[in-house]
Design an enzyme around this catalytic site. Structure first.
Site, PDB file in Angstrom:
ATOM      1  N   LYS A   1       0.933  -1.268   0.078  1.00 45.38           N
ATOM      2  CA  LYS A   1       0.027   0.039   0.079  1.00 45.38           C
ATOM      3  C   LYS A   1       0.748   1.109   0.010  1.00 45.38           C
ATOM      4  CE  LYS A   1      -2.429  -0.979   3.730  1.00 45.38           C
ATOM      5  NZ  LYS A   1      -1.650  -2.354   4.208  1.00 45.38           N
TER       6      LYS A   1
ATOM      7  N   ARG B   1      -0.669  -8.745  13.312  1.00 43.09           N
ATOM      8  CA  ARG B   1      -1.170  -7.732  12.456  1.00 43.09           C
ATOM      9  C   ARG B   1      -2.159  -8.266  11.574  1.00 43.09           C
ATOM     10  NH1 ARG B   1       4.233  -5.566  11.072  1.00 43.09           N
ATOM     11  NH2 ARG B   1       3.317  -4.424   9.371  1.00 43.09           N
TER      12      ARG B   1
ATOM     13  N   ARG C   1      12.128  -2.373  10.683  1.00 46.44           N
ATOM     14  CA  ARG C   1      10.749  -1.598  11.274  1.00 46.44           C
ATOM     15  C   ARG C   1      10.743  -2.633  12.570  1.00 46.44           C
ATOM     16  NH1 ARG C   1       5.468  -0.076   8.107  1.00 46.44           N
ATOM     17  NH2 ARG C   1       4.621  -1.231   9.706  1.00 46.44           N
TER      18      ARG C   1
ATOM     19  N   ARG D   1      10.907  -7.157   4.075  1.00 44.20           N
ATOM     20  CA  ARG D   1      11.051  -5.500   4.564  1.00 44.20           C
ATOM     21  C   ARG D   1      11.830  -5.559   5.934  1.00 44.20           C
ATOM     22  NH1 ARG D   1       5.547  -2.422   4.665  1.00 44.20           N
ATOM     23  NH2 ARG D   1       5.202  -3.348   6.911  1.00 44.20           N
TER      24      ARG D   1
ATOM     25  N   ARG E   1      -9.403   1.822   9.486  1.00 41.99           N
ATOM     26  CA  ARG E   1      -8.990   0.509   9.679  1.00 41.99           C
ATOM     27  C   ARG E   1      -9.895  -0.366  10.601  1.00 41.99           C
ATOM     28  NH1 ARG E   1      -3.277   0.914   9.218  1.00 41.99           N
ATOM     29  NH2 ARG E   1      -1.841  -0.911   9.639  1.00 41.99           N
TER      30      ARG E   1
HETATM   31  P1  AMP Z   1       0.833   0.816   9.001  1.00 45.81           P
HETATM   32  O1  AMP Z   1       2.222   1.320   8.620  1.00 45.81           O
HETATM   33  O2  AMP Z   1      -0.075   1.264   8.244  1.00 45.81           O
HETATM   34  O3  AMP Z   1       1.345  -0.749   8.801  1.00 45.81           O
HETATM   35  O4  AMP Z   1       0.614   0.934  10.363  1.00 45.81           O
HETATM   36  C1  AMP Z   1       1.609   0.399  11.544  1.00 45.81           C
HETATM   37  C2  AMP Z   1       0.826   0.440  12.917  1.00 45.81           C
HETATM   38  O5  AMP Z   1       0.488   1.637  13.342  1.00 45.81           O
HETATM   39  C3  AMP Z   1      -0.226  -0.644  13.160  1.00 45.81           C
HETATM   40  O6  AMP Z   1       0.119  -2.034  13.271  1.00 45.81           O
HETATM   41  C4  AMP Z   1      -1.009  -0.143  14.050  1.00 45.81           C
HETATM   42  O7  AMP Z   1      -0.506  -0.323  15.409  1.00 45.81           O
HETATM   43  C5  AMP Z   1      -1.179   1.416  13.894  1.00 45.81           C
HETATM   44  N1  AMP Z   1      -1.986   2.112  12.788  1.00 45.81           N
HETATM   45  C6  AMP Z   1      -1.779   2.610  11.749  1.00 45.81           C
HETATM   46  N2  AMP Z   1      -2.958   3.244  11.188  1.00 45.81           N
HETATM   47  C7  AMP Z   1      -3.802   2.809  11.985  1.00 45.81           C
HETATM   48  C8  AMP Z   1      -5.193   3.191  12.082  1.00 45.81           C
HETATM   49  N3  AMP Z   1      -5.791   3.561  11.136  1.00 45.81           N
HETATM   50  N4  AMP Z   1      -5.873   2.708  13.230  1.00 45.81           N
HETATM   51  C9  AMP Z   1      -5.306   2.044  14.344  1.00 45.81           C
HETATM   52  N5  AMP Z   1      -4.217   1.870  14.164  1.00 45.81           N
HETATM   53  C10 AMP Z   1      -3.328   2.162  13.343  1.00 45.81           C
END
Ligand code: AMP
Length: 195
Positions: A19, A149, A138, A132, A93
């Protein structure tokens, strides 16, 4: 108010679907601002804000940060825009976030125009995330967190596919291929919708 029209696109898909990279490309191509809640949270963590400190514990476990925190961040980003022209990456989400987003966009005279799902099977996702982890380091890319996740995605985020599908706003595209192939499929899905 300026005369330009608002545009709100969502890029959806499980962790590791690509994404972030595709959102960047698509946003540039259409003159949209990419808004990634994951990036905003990581920025808070880097700056050591209180929000970042609270969020980091949850992010490192692979679970979601509470909707109120996310909506507060999104609102302050949308407040900077007139008209709202965004590509949302990793947000909403939960159905709570999707409802809150709809209400918030209404205040700006905007709405979600289209949601696009990147479809990638789970074996491929795990393979990508592990690689990754090696490249980017990360802290939430270890095997246990990845598994959490994925589950969080299935339980809390995947229902949104039906939510946007029922509104006739969802396109699903194959997320496996070269970067250019996937970008082209995304662009085709968007122009098909515009006709
Ligand atoms: P991402 O980079 O989008 O994979 O997000 C990494 C982490 O940030 C996720 O595993 C969540 O802990 C948190 N996170 C990111 N976006 C959201 C969201 N819209 N709602 C809740 N938690 C989020």
């Amino acid at each position: 108010m300026s005369n330009a029209v608002s545009e709100v696109l969502l890029l959806m898909g499980p962790p590791g679907a690509g994404k972030g990279t595709q959102a960047q490309r698509l946003a540039e191509g259409r003159g949209l601002t990419k808004l990634s809640t994951g990036d905003l949270l990581r920025d808070h963590v880097r700056r050591g804000t209180q929000l970042g400190t609270e969020a980091k514990v949850l992010m490192d476990q692979g679970v979601l940060v509470p909707d109120e925190i996310i909506m507060g961040m999104v609102k302050s980003e949308l407040d900077k825009q007139d008209p709202v022209r965004v590509l949302l990456d990793g947000f909403p989400r939960t159905t709570g976030q999707a409802d809150a987003l709809e209400e918030l966009l209404g205040e700006y005279g905007a709405q979600v125009d289209q949601a696009i799902e990147l479809v990638v099977d789970e074996d491929e996702l795990v393979r990508r995330l592990v690689s990754r982890a090696a490249q980017e380091g990360r802290s939430d890319d270890n095997e246990e967190t990845i598994r959490t996740r994925m589950k969080v995605y299935r339980d809390q985020t995947a229902p949104l596919l039906e939510y946007y599908g029922a509104k006739g706003k969802l396109s699903s595209i194959d997320g496996v291929g070269t970067l250019d192939e996937v970008t082209e499929r995304l662009q085709d899905a968007l122009s098909a919708e515009a006709q």
